[in-house]
Design an enzyme around this catalytic site. Structure first.
Site, mmCIF file in Angstrom:
data_model
loop_
_atom_site.group_PDB
_atom_site.id
_atom_site.type_symbol
_atom_site.label_atom_id
_atom_site.label_comp_id
_atom_site.label_asym_id
_atom_site.label_seq_id
_atom_site.Cartn_x
_atom_site.Cartn_y
_atom_site.Cartn_z
ATOM 1 N N CYS A 1 -9.078 46.259 -27.213
ATOM 2 C CA CYS A 1 -9.309 44.500 -27.291
ATOM 3 C C CYS A 1 -10.483 44.572 -28.557
ATOM 4 O O CYS A 1 -10.619 46.315 -28.672
ATOM 5 C CB CYS A 1 -9.364 44.000 -25.788
ATOM 6 S SG CYS A 1 -11.013 44.720 -24.909
ATOM 7 N N ARG B 1 -11.936 70.929 -7.922
ATOM 8 C CA ARG B 1 -13.038 69.783 -7.705
ATOM 9 C C ARG B 1 -13.129 68.693 -7.783
ATOM 10 O O ARG B 1 -13.285 67.129 -6.894
ATOM 11 C CB ARG B 1 -14.522 70.477 -7.501
ATOM 12 C CG ARG B 1 -15.245 70.089 -8.793
ATOM 13 C CD ARG B 1 -16.580 70.931 -8.950
ATOM 14 N NE ARG B 1 -17.156 70.848 -10.268
ATOM 15 C CZ ARG B 1 -17.145 71.040 -11.463
ATOM 16 N NH1 ARG B 1 -15.991 72.350 -11.224
ATOM 17 N NH2 ARG B 1 -17.371 71.016 -12.098
ATOM 18 N N HIS B 2 -12.484 68.027 -9.801
ATOM 19 C CA HIS B 2 -12.329 67.030 -9.687
ATOM 20 C C HIS B 2 -11.291 66.196 -8.780
ATOM 21 O O HIS B 2 -10.786 65.203 -9.116
ATOM 22 C CB HIS B 2 -12.178 67.102 -11.477
ATOM 23 C CG HIS B 2 -13.122 67.446 -11.848
ATOM 24 N ND1 HIS B 2 -14.436 67.472 -12.087
ATOM 25 C CD2 HIS B 2 -13.283 68.865 -12.534
ATOM 26 C CE1 HIS B 2 -15.748 67.955 -12.221
ATOM 27 N NE2 HIS B 2 -15.157 68.893 -12.668
ATOM 28 N N ASP C 1 -5.460 43.135 -27.669
ATOM 29 C CA ASP C 1 -5.598 41.484 -27.214
ATOM 30 C C ASP C 1 -5.416 41.234 -29.599
ATOM 31 O O ASP C 1 -5.191 42.588 -29.732
ATOM 32 C CB ASP C 1 -6.547 40.822 -27.027
ATOM 33 C CG ASP C 1 -7.783 40.588 -26.696
ATOM 34 O OD1 ASP C 1 -8.601 41.804 -28.542
ATOM 35 O OD2 ASP C 1 -8.641 40.620 -26.892
ATOM 36 N N HIS D 1 -12.164 65.717 -16.055
ATOM 37 C CA HIS D 1 -12.869 65.139 -15.144
ATOM 38 C C HIS D 1 -11.850 64.218 -14.306
ATOM 39 O O HIS D 1 -11.936 64.361 -12.526
ATOM 40 C CB HIS D 1 -14.441 64.966 -14.773
ATOM 41 C CG HIS D 1 -15.076 66.932 -15.701
ATOM 42 N ND1 HIS D 1 -16.471 66.260 -15.250
ATOM 43 C CD2 HIS D 1 -14.647 67.832 -16.018
ATOM 44 C CE1 HIS D 1 -16.747 67.908 -15.646
ATOM 45 N NE2 HIS D 1 -15.234 68.737 -15.735
ATOM 46 N N THR E 1 -13.996 44.943 -27.562
ATOM 47 C CA THR E 1 -15.021 46.115 -26.623
ATOM 48 C C THR E 1 -13.846 47.304 -26.892
ATOM 49 O O THR E 1 -13.830 48.511 -26.061
ATOM 50 C CB THR E 1 -15.863 45.783 -25.808
ATOM 51 O OG1 THR E 1 -15.352 44.668 -24.889
ATOM 52 C CG2 THR E 1 -16.650 44.690 -26.537
ATOM 53 N N ILE F 1 -13.581 47.194 -23.326
ATOM 54 C CA ILE F 1 -13.929 46.576 -21.724
ATOM 55 C C ILE F 1 -13.575 45.625 -20.557
ATOM 56 O O ILE F 1 -13.348 45.869 -19.546
ATOM 57 C CB ILE F 1 -16.108 45.844 -21.364
ATOM 58 C CG1 ILE F 1 -16.614 47.116 -22.444
ATOM 59 C CG2 ILE F 1 -15.837 46.114 -20.253
ATOM 60 C CD1 ILE F 1 -17.743 46.594 -22.207
ATOM 61 N N MET G 1 -10.393 45.121 -21.502
ATOM 62 C CA MET G 1 -9.076 45.849 -20.971
ATOM 63 C C MET G 1 -9.309 46.730 -19.673
ATOM 64 O O MET G 1 -8.006 46.984 -18.824
ATOM 65 C CB MET G 1 -8.842 46.030 -22.091
ATOM 66 C CG MET G 1 -7.982 45.586 -23.365
ATOM 67 S SD MET G 1 -6.424 45.058 -22.866
ATOM 68 C CE MET G 1 -5.573 44.555 -23.970
#
Ligand code: RB5
Length: 147
Positions: free
Chosen positions: A64, A131-132, A7, A97, A66, A68, A70
């Site tokens: 974007c 395991r992940h 953005d 992981h 932050t 966050i 997105m």
């Protein structure tokens, strides 16, 4: 092929990343924005996330202010594991992981050179599996359970 989108808060950093991709012969598909004007980040996150979920692009990068917003939008798309990263350890471990398939960056948070290092880690660190894998499978089981 790497999908990339931003953005207005991530416009300059997106251009830096695309230039870096060109210098290093890394193919990318630019989902915009093409000019720096105010847009709603979900309108960019959605097509980028869909292209990754559909397998048209192997990974994605969303930028974007932050990172966050997105990530919140991209993670609504089935099959997407989008991670906001602001440090090297997280960028490395979200691949090892979480098998993250979209990296979200904050254009107003990170310096350009630092952000490019996170991009490098994201693109070049393999998933550890084992395991992940079971844990990643459980993330997507939530998608099915929560209809
Ligand atoms: C836009 O001003 C800003 O809210 C957006 O770029 C992003 O930071 C949202 O999470």
């Amino acid at each position: 092929m790497i999908a990339i989108g931003c953005d207005h808060g991530g416009f300059e950093l997106k251009n830096k990343i695309i230039a870096y991709f060109k210098e290093n012969n890394i193919p990318c598909k630019d989902f915009g924005i093409a000019v720096c004007e105010s847009v709603d980040y979900p309108d960019i996150a959605y097509p980028v996330a869909k292209s990754v979920a559909a397998g048209e692009c192997e990974k994605g990068i969303l930028i974007c202010g932050t990172g966050i917003g997105m990530s919140m939008a991209a993670n609504k798309v089935k099959g997407i594991r989008a991670a906001v990263c602001t440090d090297h350890f997280s960028a490395r471990y979200t691949r090892l992981h979480n098998d993250a398939n979209i990296l979200c960056l904050g254009g107003r948070v990170l310096g350009d050179a630092f952000a490019l290092e996170l991009v490098d880690l994201f693109l070049n660190t393999p998933f550890e599996g084992g395991r992940h894998q079971n844990r990643v499978d459980k993330i997507h089981a939530i998608e099915k359970a929560d209809r």
